[in-house]
Write a protein that holds these residues in place. Sequence first.
Motif, mmCIF file in Angstrom:
data_model
loop_
_atom_site.group_PDB
_atom_site.id
_atom_site.type_symbol
_atom_site.label_atom_id
_atom_site.label_comp_id
_atom_site.label_asym_id
_atom_site.label_seq_id
_atom_site.Cartn_x
_atom_site.Cartn_y
_atom_site.Cartn_z
ATOM 1 N N SER A 134 0.830 -1.213 0.000
ATOM 2 C CA SER A 134 0.000 0.000 0.000
ATOM 3 C C SER A 134 0.865 1.264 0.000
ATOM 4 O O SER A 134 0.547 2.244 -0.673
ATOM 5 C CB SER A 134 -0.957 0.005 1.193
ATOM 6 N N GLN A 135 1.988 1.245 0.746
ATOM 7 C CA GLN A 135 2.868 2.416 0.789
ATOM 8 C C GLN A 135 3.572 2.620 -0.553
ATOM 9 O O GLN A 135 3.672 3.753 -1.035
ATOM 10 C CB GLN A 135 3.906 2.253 1.910
ATOM 11 N N GLN A 136 4.018 1.533 -1.179
ATOM 12 C CA GLN A 136 4.639 1.641 -2.507
ATOM 13 C C GLN A 136 3.650 2.218 -3.509
ATOM 14 O O GLN A 136 3.995 3.101 -4.296
ATOM 15 C CB GLN A 136 5.124 0.264 -2.986
ATOM 16 N N ARG A 137 2.436 1.729 -3.475
ATOM 17 C CA ARG A 137 1.414 2.183 -4.429
ATOM 18 C C ARG A 137 1.106 3.670 -4.213
ATOM 19 O O ARG A 137 1.001 4.440 -5.165
ATOM 20 C CB ARG A 137 0.130 1.344 -4.256
ATOM 21 N N ARG A 138 1.003 4.058 -2.938
ATOM 22 C CA ARG A 138 0.694 5.455 -2.630
ATOM 23 C C ARG A 138 1.801 6.372 -3.163
ATOM 24 O O ARG A 138 1.529 7.381 -3.830
ATOM 25 C CB ARG A 138 0.548 5.622 -1.117
ATOM 26 N N ILE A 139 3.057 6.021 -2.879
ATOM 27 C CA ILE A 139 4.189 6.852 -3.309
ATOM 28 C C ILE A 139 4.310 6.832 -4.825
ATOM 29 O O ILE A 139 4.555 7.860 -5.457
ATOM 30 C CB ILE A 139 5.488 6.366 -2.626
#
Length: 198
Positions: A134-139
């Motif tokens: 989720s953090q990779q996708r957000r960034i």
Amino acid sequence: MYNNSEQEKILIAGLIQDDESAFCELYALYKNRLMFFAMKFLKSKEFAEDVFQDAFTSVWQNRRFLNPDSPFAPYVYTIVKNRILNLLAGIEKEQQLKNIILSGSVDVTNDTEDKILDDDLNQLLEKALLDLTSQQRRIFDMSRKEMKSHKEIAEELNISVYTVQQHISASLKVIRSYLVKYSGTYADLLVLLFCLNS
């Protein structure tokens, strides 16, 4: 001809010791110069930004091999120059790929060609993005869809520029791995297309 200033020697010595603040200072010190250099060839701020950020990701990844007494400017300019050449070659291959894919089509306009390629590419990449955390996708979305710089993302999420770069680098590896599995030899081109078109 080139000599590191005392300030640069200190920053490079810190960088070799994993000092993120030294990395960020070098990043800021060279950004305008390298962006100007890249834009002379690429004629695009977005492409120049990507080339610059990719070059400094390489600087961080290879920091242990730096020598504070060796000139830093020629080193980093060479990285940027090579990234520019690779990008220009990639853009040429992108056009060739479009021509290959659409060579069997009859009576299609450029808009139709672009839409066919974009639709197929977006479907494939949306599936690849499901493999990101989720953090990779957000960034990744903030960088590629919202067109925010690594620094802007870092400030908004209260993390370091290096952490942002690591997430984006990891995301591209995941996407490339997915595309290699499902589209073979065109994986790198599809990643490039996604990065340029998003």
